[in-house]
Structure formats: structure tokens, C-alpha cells
Design a protein around this motif. Structure first.
Motif, PDB file in Angstrom:
ATOM      1  N   VAL A 167       8.436   6.585 -13.416  1.00 52.59           N
ATOM      2  CA  VAL A 167       7.075   6.962 -13.787  1.00 52.59           C
ATOM      3  C   VAL A 167       6.377   5.797 -14.478  1.00 52.59           C
ATOM      4  CG1 VAL A 167       5.673   8.492 -15.226  1.00 52.59           C
ATOM      5  CG2 VAL A 167       7.633   9.411 -13.990  1.00 52.59           C
ATOM      6  N   TYR A 168       5.156   5.511 -14.037  1.00 52.77           N
ATOM      7  CA  TYR A 168       4.315   4.483 -14.672  1.00 52.77           C
ATOM      8  C   TYR A 168       3.019   5.128 -15.139  1.00 52.77           C
ATOM      9  CZ  TYR A 168       7.406   1.379 -12.020  1.00 52.77           C
ATOM     10  OH  TYR A 168       8.502   0.753 -11.492  1.00 52.77           O
ATOM     11  N   HIS A 169       2.438   4.561 -16.174  1.00 50.39           N
ATOM     12  CA  HIS A 169       1.139   5.054 -16.621  1.00 50.39           C
ATOM     13  C   HIS A 169       0.077   4.722 -15.575  1.00 50.39           C
ATOM     14  CE1 HIS A 169      -2.549   5.516 -19.009  1.00 50.39           C
ATOM     15  NE2 HIS A 169      -1.845   6.345 -19.748  1.00 50.39           N
ATOM     16  N   ARG A 170      -0.878   5.613 -15.448  1.00 48.46           N
ATOM     17  CA  ARG A 170      -1.913   5.448 -14.422  1.00 48.46           C
ATOM     18  C   ARG A 170      -2.700   4.158 -14.573  1.00 48.46           C
ATOM     19  NH1 ARG A 170      -6.147  10.285 -13.538  1.00 48.46           N
ATOM     20  NH2 ARG A 170      -7.102   9.384 -15.395  1.00 48.46           N
ATOM     21  N   ASP A 171      -2.788   3.646 -15.798  1.00 46.45           N
ATOM     22  CA  ASP A 171      -3.540   2.412 -16.026  1.00 46.45           C
ATOM     23  C   ASP A 171      -2.771   1.159 -15.610  1.00 46.45           C
ATOM     24  OD1 ASP A 171      -5.570   3.944 -17.052  1.00 46.45           O
ATOM     25  OD2 ASP A 171      -4.973   3.669 -19.151  1.00 46.45           O
ATOM     26  N   ALA A 172      -1.535   1.319 -15.144  1.00 45.61           N
ATOM     27  CA  ALA A 172      -0.726   0.150 -14.776  1.00 45.61           C
ATOM     28  C   ALA A 172      -1.326  -0.609 -13.599  1.00 45.61           C
ATOM     29  CB  ALA A 172       0.704   0.586 -14.451  1.00 45.61           C
ATOM     30  N   GLY A 173      -2.089   0.088 -12.729  1.00 47.15           N
ATOM     31  CA  GLY A 173      -2.814  -0.594 -11.667  1.00 47.15           C
ATOM     32  C   GLY A 173      -2.035  -0.795 -10.386  1.00 47.15           C
ATOM     33  N   LEU A 174      -2.742  -1.339  -9.387  1.00 46.77           N
ATOM     34  CA  LEU A 174      -2.166  -1.514  -8.061  1.00 46.77           C
ATOM     35  C   LEU A 174      -1.031  -2.534  -8.047  1.00 46.77           C
ATOM     36  CD1 LEU A 174      -5.365  -1.487  -5.796  1.00 46.77           C
ATOM     37  CD2 LEU A 174      -3.779   0.380  -6.245  1.00 46.77           C
ATOM     38  N   ARG A 175      -1.108  -3.527  -8.927  1.00 47.43           N
ATOM     39  CA  ARG A 175      -0.056  -4.549  -8.938  1.00 47.43           C
ATOM     40  C   ARG A 175       1.302  -3.918  -9.213  1.00 47.43           C
ATOM     41  NH1 ARG A 175      -0.825 -10.096 -12.166  1.00 47.43           N
ATOM     42  NH2 ARG A 175      -2.350 -10.272 -10.478  1.00 47.43           N
ATOM     43  N   THR A 176       1.343  -2.952 -10.130  1.00 48.18           N
ATOM     44  CA  THR A 176       2.595  -2.273 -10.446  1.00 48.18           C
ATOM     45  C   THR A 176       3.125  -1.528  -9.226  1.00 48.18           C
ATOM     46  OG1 THR A 176       1.961  -2.025 -12.764  1.00 48.18           O
ATOM     47  CG2 THR A 176       3.675  -0.555 -11.949  1.00 48.18           C
ATOM     48  N   LEU A 177       2.221  -0.904  -8.473  1.00 46.66           N
ATOM     49  CA  LEU A 177       2.638  -0.188  -7.261  1.00 46.66           C
ATOM     50  C   LEU A 177       3.208  -1.150  -6.234  1.00 46.66           C
ATOM     51  CD1 LEU A 177      -0.309   2.360  -6.781  1.00 46.66           C
ATOM     52  CD2 LEU A 177       1.949   2.781  -7.751  1.00 46.66           C
ATOM     53  N   VAL A 178       2.553  -2.273  -6.057  1.00 46.23           N
ATOM     54  CA  VAL A 178       3.039  -3.265  -5.091  1.00 46.23           C
ATOM     55  C   VAL A 178       4.409  -3.781  -5.504  1.00 46.23           C
ATOM     56  CG1 VAL A 178       2.633  -5.561  -4.138  1.00 46.23           C
ATOM     57  CG2 VAL A 178       0.739  -3.938  -4.319  1.00 46.23           C
ATOM     58  N   GLN A 179       4.587  -4.050  -6.787  1.00 45.77           N
ATOM     59  CA  GLN A 179       5.886  -4.515  -7.272  1.00 45.77           C
ATOM     60  C   GLN A 179       6.962  -3.464  -7.031  1.00 45.77           C
ATOM     61  OE1 GLN A 179       4.903  -5.404 -11.353  1.00 45.77           O
ATOM     62  NE2 GLN A 179       4.228  -7.494 -10.898  1.00 45.77           N
ATOM     63  N   GLY A 180       6.603  -2.194  -7.238  1.00 46.43           N
ATOM     64  CA  GLY A 180       7.549  -1.117  -6.982  1.00 46.43           C
ATOM     65  C   GLY A 180       7.921  -1.031  -5.511  1.00 46.43           C
ATOM     66  N   LEU A 181       6.933  -1.176  -4.640  1.00 49.95           N
ATOM     67  CA  LEU A 181       7.203  -1.163  -3.200  1.00 49.95           C
ATOM     68  C   LEU A 181       8.164  -2.285  -2.816  1.00 49.95           C
ATOM     69  CD1 LEU A 181       3.631  -0.457  -1.749  1.00 49.95           C
ATOM     70  CD2 LEU A 181       5.593   1.087  -1.665  1.00 49.95           C
ATOM     71  N   ARG A 182       7.955  -3.450  -3.392  1.00 50.21           N
ATOM     72  CA  ARG A 182       8.819  -4.598  -3.070  1.00 50.21           C
ATOM     73  C   ARG A 182      10.246  -4.380  -3.573  1.00 50.21           C
ATOM     74  NH1 ARG A 182       4.474  -9.471  -4.475  1.00 50.21           N
ATOM     75  NH2 ARG A 182       3.217  -9.204  -2.571  1.00 50.21           N
ATOM     76  N   ARG A 183      10.411  -3.494  -4.576  1.00 46.90           N
ATOM     77  CA  ARG A 183      11.758  -3.158  -5.039  1.00 46.90           C
ATOM     78  C   ARG A 183      12.387  -2.042  -4.208  1.00 46.90           C
ATOM     79  NH1 ARG A 183       9.235  -3.653 -10.181  1.00 46.90           N
ATOM     80  NH2 ARG A 183       8.988  -1.383 -10.243  1.00 46.90           N
ATOM     81  N   GLY A 184      11.613  -1.534  -3.254  1.00 43.78           N
ATOM     82  CA  GLY A 184      12.143  -0.486  -2.396  1.00 43.78           C
ATOM     83  C   GLY A 184      11.755   0.921  -2.802  1.00 43.78           C
ATOM     84  N   GLU A 185      10.880   1.064  -3.795  1.00 46.15           N
ATOM     85  CA  GLU A 185      10.432   2.387  -4.221  1.00 46.15           C
ATOM     86  C   GLU A 185       9.275   2.857  -3.351  1.00 46.15           C
ATOM     87  OE1 GLU A 185      11.367   2.239  -8.995  1.00 46.15           O
ATOM     88  OE2 GLU A 185       9.511   1.335  -8.277  1.00 46.15           O
ATOM     89  N   SER A 186       9.213   4.155  -3.106  1.00 46.79           N
ATOM     90  CA  SER A 186       8.126   4.754  -2.338  1.00 46.79           C
ATOM     91  C   SER A 186       7.259   5.596  -3.274  1.00 46.79           C
ATOM     92  CB  SER A 186       8.700   5.624  -1.214  1.00 46.79           C
ATOM     93  OG  SER A 186       9.515   4.857  -0.338  1.00 46.79           O
ATOM     94  N   PHE A 187       6.063   5.940  -2.837  1.00 46.24           N
ATOM     95  CA  PHE A 187       5.195   6.750  -3.699  1.00 46.24           C
ATOM     96  C   PHE A 187       4.159   7.513  -2.875  1.00 46.24           C
ATOM     97  CE2 PHE A 187       2.615   3.000  -3.180  1.00 46.24           C
ATOM     98  CZ  PHE A 187       1.299   3.417  -3.315  1.00 46.24           C
ATOM     99  N   PHE A 188       3.528   8.479  -3.534  1.00 47.43           N
ATOM    100  CA  PHE A 188       2.449   9.268  -2.927  1.00 47.43           C
ATOM    101  C   PHE A 188       1.111   8.589  -3.213  1.00 47.43           C
ATOM    102  CE2 PHE A 188       4.751  13.633  -3.280  1.00 47.43           C
ATOM    103  CZ  PHE A 188       5.560  13.266  -2.215  1.00 47.43           C
ATOM    104  N   TYR A 189       0.314   8.412  -2.159  1.00 46.73           N
ATOM    105  CA  TYR A 189      -1.051   7.924  -2.342  1.00 46.73           C
ATOM    106  C   TYR A 189      -1.996   9.055  -1.970  1.00 46.73           C
ATOM    107  CZ  TYR A 189      -5.371   5.294  -1.922  1.00 46.73           C
ATOM    108  OH  TYR A 189      -6.667   4.857  -2.087  1.00 46.73           O
TER     109      TYR A 189
END
Length: 297
Positions: A167-189
Motif C-alpha cells: 500500500v502506498y499513499h495516494r500522493d506518492a504519484g505515478l512515479r511510485t506506480l511505475v517503480q512498482g510495476l518494474r518490480r513486478g507488482e500489478s495494480f488497479f487503474y
């Protein structure tokens, strides 16, 4: 969090824990009975829902409008009583109650070494879908807005992280999501959120138009991810849920932001149409209007 001012919050958590072990049939009839009791306190959400339904489905009858609104309130009560299932029940219970269709699309993405961006509207069963995918073994991440109440904040994070979610805070921004994707994590958009006119593009949405943020292509490209549409339906009487995953979107043919916004809204229509009575119609998804057009809410 053990201060006396938080005792009512802990009582609410205890009730959710209790309801997690109550048979669904009991919760179902309790929710049915509470729906007309709760409805008079939902005047603003009902007004917003009526605006949305009239804009999207101008030919919809009054009887159908009332049916969808009543179903929306029932779902709010029923899902609320069942949230303790995600925080306190076992992985086995989730697997029994929540079925996944279209697993082959997830497995194809994983076999290719790609994380997944799930394209999903605001449906009442969305938290259950995320927990089920995590329990299945898919690394998931989510963005949350912290509650002012630390007890409810703890409860919300617990139910999302029990089976390996991050879980990340909503203010973490798109960069955090991209970093998570590169680590292999998936998410709901969730593309139905209204982010204002500054960066959004208007595209057709049912019988009206909607301001949509066209960033899915950039997210998928930067994170090396596949984009899979997803919907979740709840069988009210049986308490069973079905998470349906569709084939990956081909974003290579998108040449401009206008086309991307149109594609996102088309997918939203498709996914909402699967379970229109279980969409959160009380959200201000049509808040931003084209220049010169009056606000609707």
C-alpha cells in the motif's frame, strides 16, 4: 489508538469481525432490511446518482432508476458489513467465495515476465477482487487516502496487505506506480475518476461525454506492463463473487491522447455494462464539463 476516543472505532472493527463469521444469508437479509432505513440519509448520493443515470441513459424509466439506486444502497450496506472477511477470514474462504474467470490472460502476462495494469471501474466488489488476486499469488499494490481515524486507517491497510499486497499513499504519484510495476507488482487503474479539465480529454461515455485522463499508455510503456480490463460481479443472494478478466488491450495502435481517452471510456462502458446495478453511481464522474456547459452537480 487505545485512547478512549477511539473505543467506538474499535467497536465498529469488532462488529465487522463478527459479521465476517456470520452466514451470508443473514447479512443479506439484514442489508435488505436496512436499505430503506439508510436511504433517507443518502439524499446527496441519490441526487448525484440520478444525474449520472439520466445523463448516461436518458431513456431509462423511473422504475429502473429507482431499482438501480436501491441496489446501490443495498450493496453499500452489504459490502460494508462484509469487509471484515478481507481482514479476518482465511485465504481458503476467499478462494471459495470469489471465483476468477480469465486466468489465462493473467498467466500469459506473467509468462511473458510482465506486470499487469488492471483497468477497472468503481464497482462495489473491487476490494474483494484485489484481495483475491493477492491470495492467488499475484503481487499487488494499491494507492490509498489515509483515514483521519488511525483505527480505520489500520483496518484498511490490514485488509489490503494480508496476502502480500503493498500500500502506498495516494500522493506518492505515478512515479511510485511505475517503480512498482518494474518490480513486478500489478495494480488497479480506475479511469472513471474525474481529475479536472487541465490534463483530461473529453470522449464519448454512454449518451454523454466524460473528461478522462489518458495516461494508461504511458504507465504501461514505462512499467513494461500489460493492460487487462477487469470487472467483478456479486451474487447478492448467494454471496458469491466473480472476477472476470478480459484479454489484454492493444495500445500500439493508439496515436494520440484523444484516441486513448476514447478507448478508456469504451472499456468503461463495456465493464460497467456487465453489472450496471453494482457501479458506484453516486461518484461525481461527470463533474468536469466542456467549456460553456453548466455544472451538473
Amino acid at each position: 489508538m487505545l485512547a478512549p476516543r477511539y473505543w467506538p472505532s474499535w467497536l465498529a472493527v469488532a462488529l465487522m469481525c463478527l459479521f465476517a463469521f456470520v452466514p451470508h444469508a443473514v447479512r443479506h437479509w439484514l442489508a435488505k432490511g436496512l436499505t430503506p432505513v439508510v436511504k433517507p440519509f443518502c439524499k446527496k448520493p441519490i441526487r448525484i446518482a440520478r444525474v449520472n443515470l439520466k445523463a448516461c441513459f436518458p431513456q431509462m424509466s423511473e422504475a429502473e432508476t429507482v431499482r438501480i439506486i436501491d441496489n446501490m444502497i443495498y450493496s453499500f450496506v452489504s459490502v460494508g458489513m462484509g469487509m471484515g472477511i478481507l481482514a479476518f477470514r482465511s485465504r481458503k474462504v476467499l478462494e471459495k467465495r470469489i471465483q476468477i474467470q480469465g486466468l489465462e490472460h493473467i498467466e500469459a502476462a506473467r509468462a511473458a515476465g510482465k506486470p499487469i495494469v488492471f483497468l477497472v471501474p468503481h464497482l462495489w466488489g473491487i476490494e474483494y477482487a484485489g484481495a483475491r488476486l493477492s491470495s492467488w499469488g499475484l503481487p499487488m499494490m494499491g494507492m490509498v487516502k489515509h483515514h483521519r481515524n488511525p483505527v480505520f486507517n489500520w483496518f484498511s491497510c490490514r485488509q489490503r496487505c494480508r496476502f502480500g499486497g503493498t500500500v502506498y499513499h495516494r500522493d506518492a504519484g505515478l512515479r511510485t506506480l511505475v517503480q512498482g510495476l518494474r518490480r513486478g507488482e500489478s495494480f488497479f487503474y480506475l479511469p472513471d475518476q474525474d481529475h479536472g479539465a487541465a490534463k483530461s480529454i473529453f470522449a464519448d461515455f454512454f449518451a454523454t461525454s466524460k473528461a478522462t485522463l489518458p495516461v494508461i499508455g504511458r504507465l504501461a510503456n514505462c512499467g513494461g506492463a500489460e493492460v487487462l480490463p477487469l470487472t467483478v460481479g456479486i451474487d447478492q443472494r448467494r454471496g458469491q463473487m466473480t472476477v472476470e478478466v478480459f484479454e489484454a488491450l492493444d495500445l500500439t495502435q493508439i496515436c494520440c491522447k484523444e484516441e486513448e481517452a476514447a478507448l478508456l471510456n469504451q472499456q468503461l462502458e463495456r465493464l460497467i455494462a456487465c453489472h450496471p446495478e453494482q457501479y458506484m453511481w453516486f461518484l461525481k464522474v461527470l463533474k468536469t464539463r466542456p467549456e460553456g456547459e453548466a455544472r451538473w452537480y
